[in-house]
Design an enzyme around this catalytic site. Structure first.
Site, PDB file in Angstrom:
ATOM      1  N   LYS A   1      30.895  12.320  44.597  1.00 28.11           N
ATOM      2  CA  LYS A   1      30.785  13.774  44.780  1.00 28.11           C
ATOM      3  C   LYS A   1      29.624  14.311  43.951  1.00 28.11           C
ATOM      4  O   LYS A   1      29.674  14.282  42.721  1.00 28.11           O
ATOM      5  CB  LYS A   1      32.063  14.488  44.342  1.00 28.11           C
ATOM      6  CG  LYS A   1      32.028  15.956  44.783  1.00 28.11           C
ATOM      7  CD  LYS A   1      33.040  16.821  44.092  1.00 28.11           C
ATOM      8  CE  LYS A   1      32.556  17.353  42.768  1.00 28.11           C
ATOM      9  NZ  LYS A   1      31.398  18.265  42.861  1.00 28.11           N
TER      10      LYS A   1
ATOM     11  N   GLY B   1      29.363  14.786  32.941  1.00 25.14           N
ATOM     12  CA  GLY B   1      29.429  16.240  32.945  1.00 25.14           C
ATOM     13  C   GLY B   1      29.902  16.737  31.594  1.00 25.14           C
ATOM     14  O   GLY B   1      29.736  16.048  30.577  1.00 25.14           O
ATOM     15  N   SER B   2      30.512  17.903  31.597  1.00 26.67           N
ATOM     16  CA  SER B   2      30.915  18.510  30.334  1.00 26.67           C
ATOM     17  C   SER B   2      32.125  17.796  29.735  1.00 26.67           C
ATOM     18  O   SER B   2      32.936  17.201  30.455  1.00 26.67           O
ATOM     19  CB  SER B   2      31.258  19.979  30.565  1.00 26.67           C
ATOM     20  OG  SER B   2      32.294  20.075  31.517  1.00 26.67           O
ATOM     21  N   THR B   3      32.255  17.879  28.424  1.00 26.82           N
ATOM     22  CA  THR B   3      33.404  17.281  27.736  1.00 26.82           C
ATOM     23  C   THR B   3      34.695  17.940  28.213  1.00 26.82           C
ATOM     24  O   THR B   3      35.717  17.272  28.408  1.00 26.82           O
ATOM     25  CB  THR B   3      33.213  17.407  26.211  1.00 26.82           C
ATOM     26  OG1 THR B   3      32.112  16.548  25.850  1.00 26.82           O
ATOM     27  CG2 THR B   3      34.439  16.977  25.429  1.00 26.82           C
ATOM     28  N   GLU B   4      34.625  19.232  28.455  1.00 24.72           N
ATOM     29  CA  GLU B   4      35.795  19.969  28.933  1.00 24.72           C
ATOM     30  C   GLU B   4      36.324  19.382  30.256  1.00 24.72           C
ATOM     31  O   GLU B   4      37.508  19.085  30.387  1.00 24.72           O
ATOM     32  CB  GLU B   4      35.313  21.410  29.145  1.00 24.72           C
ATOM     33  CG  GLU B   4      36.344  22.435  29.390  1.00 24.72           C
ATOM     34  CD  GLU B   4      35.645  23.745  29.820  1.00 24.72           C
ATOM     35  OE1 GLU B   4      34.428  23.903  29.567  1.00 24.72           O
ATOM     36  OE2 GLU B   4      36.333  24.568  30.420  1.00 24.72           O
TER      37      GLU B   4
ATOM     38  N   GLY C   1      35.496  16.442  31.452  1.00 25.42           N
ATOM     39  CA  GLY C   1      35.810  15.035  31.193  1.00 25.42           C
ATOM     40  C   GLY C   1      37.274  14.869  30.796  1.00 25.42           C
ATOM     41  O   GLY C   1      37.943  13.908  31.213  1.00 25.42           O
TER      42      GLY C   1
ATOM     43  N   CYS D   1      22.226  16.247  28.389  1.00 17.88           N
ATOM     44  CA  CYS D   1      23.363  16.032  27.487  1.00 17.88           C
ATOM     45  C   CYS D   1      22.901  15.480  26.136  1.00 17.88           C
ATOM     46  O   CYS D   1      23.575  15.663  25.128  1.00 17.88           O
ATOM     47  CB  CYS D   1      24.395  15.130  28.129  1.00 17.88           C
ATOM     48  SG  CYS D   1      23.663  13.728  28.946  1.00 17.88           S
TER      49      CYS D   1
ATOM     50  N   GLU E   1      27.815  23.015  22.879  1.00 19.22           N
ATOM     51  CA  GLU E   1      26.693  22.628  23.744  1.00 19.22           C
ATOM     52  C   GLU E   1      26.249  23.839  24.559  1.00 19.22           C
ATOM     53  O   GLU E   1      27.031  24.422  25.309  1.00 19.22           O
ATOM     54  CB  GLU E   1      27.137  21.498  24.671  1.00 19.22           C
ATOM     55  CG  GLU E   1      25.977  20.860  25.385  1.00 19.22           C
ATOM     56  CD  GLU E   1      26.395  19.660  26.218  1.00 19.22           C
ATOM     57  OE1 GLU E   1      27.472  19.696  26.828  1.00 19.22           O
ATOM     58  OE2 GLU E   1      25.607  18.695  26.274  1.00 19.22           O
TER      59      GLU E   1
HETATM   60  P1  ADP Z   1      28.756  21.968  34.157  1.00 15.27           P
HETATM   61  O1  ADP Z   1      29.759  22.699  33.316  1.00 15.27           O
HETATM   62  O2  ADP Z   1      27.552  21.598  33.422  1.00 15.27           O
HETATM   63  O3  ADP Z   1      28.535  22.558  35.518  1.00 15.27           O
HETATM   64  P2  ADP Z   1      30.772  20.210  34.906  1.00 15.27           P
HETATM   65  O4  ADP Z   1      31.305  19.245  33.951  1.00 15.27           O
HETATM   66  O5  ADP Z   1      31.552  21.449  35.220  1.00 15.27           O
HETATM   67  O6  ADP Z   1      29.355  20.561  34.427  1.00 15.27           O
HETATM   68  O7  ADP Z   1      30.437  19.537  36.299  1.00 15.27           O
HETATM   69  C1  ADP Z   1      30.060  18.208  36.488  1.00 15.27           C
HETATM   70  C2  ADP Z   1      30.677  17.705  37.769  1.00 15.27           C
HETATM   71  O8  ADP Z   1      32.091  17.773  37.647  1.00 15.27           O
HETATM   72  C3  ADP Z   1      30.344  18.519  39.017  1.00 15.27           C
HETATM   73  O9  ADP Z   1      30.196  17.618  40.115  1.00 15.27           O
HETATM   74  C4  ADP Z   1      31.566  19.372  39.204  1.00 15.27           C
HETATM   75  O10 ADP Z   1      31.777  19.775  40.540  1.00 15.27           O
HETATM   76  C5  ADP Z   1      32.656  18.434  38.756  1.00 15.27           C
HETATM   77  N1  ADP Z   1      33.900  19.075  38.331  1.00 15.27           N
HETATM   78  C6  ADP Z   1      34.073  20.292  37.771  1.00 15.27           C
HETATM   79  N2  ADP Z   1      35.387  20.532  37.555  1.00 15.27           N
HETATM   80  C7  ADP Z   1      36.072  19.444  37.967  1.00 15.27           C
HETATM   81  C8  ADP Z   1      37.456  19.063  37.997  1.00 15.27           C
HETATM   82  N3  ADP Z   1      38.402  19.881  37.563  1.00 15.27           N
HETATM   83  N4  ADP Z   1      37.773  17.855  38.488  1.00 15.27           N
HETATM   84  C9  ADP Z   1      36.823  17.016  38.943  1.00 15.27           C
HETATM   85  N5  ADP Z   1      35.518  17.315  38.946  1.00 15.27           N
HETATM   86  C10 ADP Z   1      35.127  18.503  38.470  1.00 15.27           C
END
Ligand code: ADP
Length: 502
Positions: A185, A238-241, A243, A294, A396
């Site tokens: 995705k 992606g973000s730690t949150e 993750g 990152c 961050e």
């Molecule tokens: P940012 O905050 O920098 O946009 P994210 O960590 O939110 O980065 O996004 C990185 C990826 O994770 C994107 O492909 C986003 O669609 C996906 N993503 C965001 N939220 C979720 C979730 N709850 N479950 C799975 N994937 C997610």
């Protein structure tokens, strides 16, 4: 494939989902728009995947894994990956332009950094396909023990928007070299390059279902993929949150997880550093890709003895950074990826001021021509007088915003540098070789750059300590994340086991 033309802003591109080797609409029929962040105009209209599409793609990936792909020789897998790398290279100019149109990064970065590294990763892992081997283990007695290194099966991969094609390459190349199939995705902000990559997978001749690309939102398609019982692994950047959400979603099925998450890298300038080189390194650390990296060197630790001189020079050079049309080869910084990211950065400028930091330069969007007034641009920004415990030094920001912190001595520095929940990377600028190595060892981070910054190679591992993630991408370490080890025992004695009697 064709390069984006200026007139295209009026006629958005269209993309469907790529499932089982076919281009299909989403089950729901829904689509979403992805804007060009430089102008705010719609670049593409894209099918929006959700749970039903994830289910379909996982079935297709399983079928491919148990069918043609699973039966293919390692050599043929490697040849397909190599062919793909060549096709990407042939199309790299169009792909670079599309990546810039979708993400906003300056064309010189897409052209000379992202695309060459995408090619390098597929090429590098193509070579690994035939070199994934087990071992023989010297066990005692009349026993023979060996290991097999097998693919995991179907891998879910969720990638971010900051390096769309490159993050796809870091994940797809080792997964496929090891013999897995993939449901990936892309980020909702930047699906375009990945969908074009789907066309090249078809052209290279990969069997149907080996890769499936599902553009869609994180909370829907992403969450459905992470929680899917039919996948054997979920890889996320992606973000730690988010993750943490992925790890939680995967825990119900104990799906294997690898995570490459946030960072708040210390970039350390010792008093003996070559000042000009270190100023350039500090800029590379924070302004590259508009700071949406990152491993950005967002905490700039400067030795007290050189602080004034260093920050003066950094401020002067930061004012000369060219912010503007990302398609212009002379541009150093394009727009941030989205309005949300721009707002987030502006919010942190207010937070910094509220915490008592000073803004040495920047702190607001630049004045640009009419055409770019709806774009998400921000100026290179330096916060002075920052203390390591302030929010701007701990959270961050993901923008071209650096927090300068002064240090008095090595002990004081090391304590502060490691005082962060993150541990992705660090930079050290010094002419003292022993100090450089001492710090490289003492810093809690997955990558340390000495007198350089943002260096990457497909053969060198990348990943985080602490809350920056689990696992390592690239190099041989990436293959470990996409394979299972099986231990096989054979009795060579030919005698019956007598343990419970004859
Ligand atoms: P940012 O905050 O920098 O946009 P994210 O960590 O939110 O980065 O996004 C990185 C990826 O994770 C994107 O492909 C986003 O669609 C996906 N993503 C965001 N939220 C979720 C979730 N709850 N479950 C799975 N994937 C997610």
């Amino acid at each position: 494939m064709s390069s984006p033309q200026p007139s295209e802003s009026k006629t958005p591109r269209k993309y469907q989902l790529f499932i089982d080797g076919k281009w299909v609409d989403a089950e729901s029929g829904k689509t979403f728009e992805t804007p060009n962040p430089a102008t705010g105009e719609t670049l593409a209209e894209v099918a929006e995947a959700d749970k039903a599409d994830v289910d379909k793609a996982v079935v297709a990936a399983r079928k491919a894994y148990e069918g043609k792909w699973g039966k293919m020789s390692a050599r043929d897998r490697g040849r397909l990956l190599y062919k793909l790398s060549q096709l990407i290279e042939e199309h790299s100019q169009e792909l670079a332009e599309l990546e810039t149109a979708d993400n906003g990064k300056p064309i010189r970065e897409s052209q000379y950094v992202d695309l060459p590294q995408v090619v390098e990763n597929f090429e590098y892992f193509a070579g690994w396909a035939t070199k994934i081997e087990g071992e023989t283990i010297p066990v005692p007695g009349q026993m023979f023990n060996y290991t097999l290194r097998e693919p995991l099966g179907v891998c879910g991969q969720i990638i971010p928007w900051n390096f769309p094609l490159l993050m796809a390459a870091w994940k797809l190349a080792p997964a496929l070299a090891a013999g897995n199939t993939v449901v990936l995705k892309p980020a909702e902000q930047t699906p375009v390059g990945i969908m074009e990559l789907g066309k090249l997978f078809q052209e290279a001749g990969f069997p149907d279902g080996v890769v499936n690309f599902l553009p869609g939102y994180g909370e829907t398609a992403g969450a459905a993929l992470a929680a899917h019982p039919g996948i054997d692994k979920i890889a996320f950047t992606g973000s730690t949150e988010v993750g943490k959400l992925i790890a939680r979603a995967a825990s119900d099925n104990l799906t294997k997880v690898s995570l490459e998450l946030g960072g708040k890298a210390p970039n350390i300038i010792f008093a003996d550093a070559d000042i000009e080189q270190a100023v350039n390194g500090a800029m590379m650390g924070i302004y590259f890709n508009q700071g949406q990296v990152c491993c950005a060197g967002s905490r700039l630790f400067v030795a007290a003895e050189i602080k004034d001189q260093f920050l003066e020079r950094l401020t002067e050079k930061s004012k000369n950074v060219k912010v503007g049309n990302p398609m212009d080869s002379g541009t150093h910084m394009g727009p941030q990826v989205s309005a949300e990211q721009l707002d987030r950065i502006k919010g942190y400028v207010d937070i910094a001021r509220g915490e008592g930091a000073t803004v040495l330069t920047g702190g607001e969007p630049p004045q640009l021509d009419e055409e770019f007034q709806k774009g998400y641009f921000f100026q290179p920004t330096i916060f002075g007088e920052v203390k390591n415990q302030m929010r701007v030094a701990q959270e961050e920001i993901f923008g071209p915003v650096v927090s300068a912190i002064t240090f008095e001595n090595e002990d004081d520095l090391l304590k502060q540098a490691n005082e962060t929940i993150y541990g992705l990377s660090a930079g050290i600028w010094t002419k003292d070789i022993t100090r450089a190595h001492r710090f490289a060892k003492a810093i809690h981070a997955g990558t340390v750059w000495i007198n350089t910054y943002n260096m990457f190679n497909a053969a060198s591992p990348f990943g985080g300590f602490k809350q920056s993630g689990y696992g390592r991408e690239m190099g041989r370490h990436a293959l470990a994340m996409y394979t299972e080890v099986k231990s096989v025992w054979i009795d060579l004695s030919g005698k019956p086991i007598g343990w419970f009697g004859k």
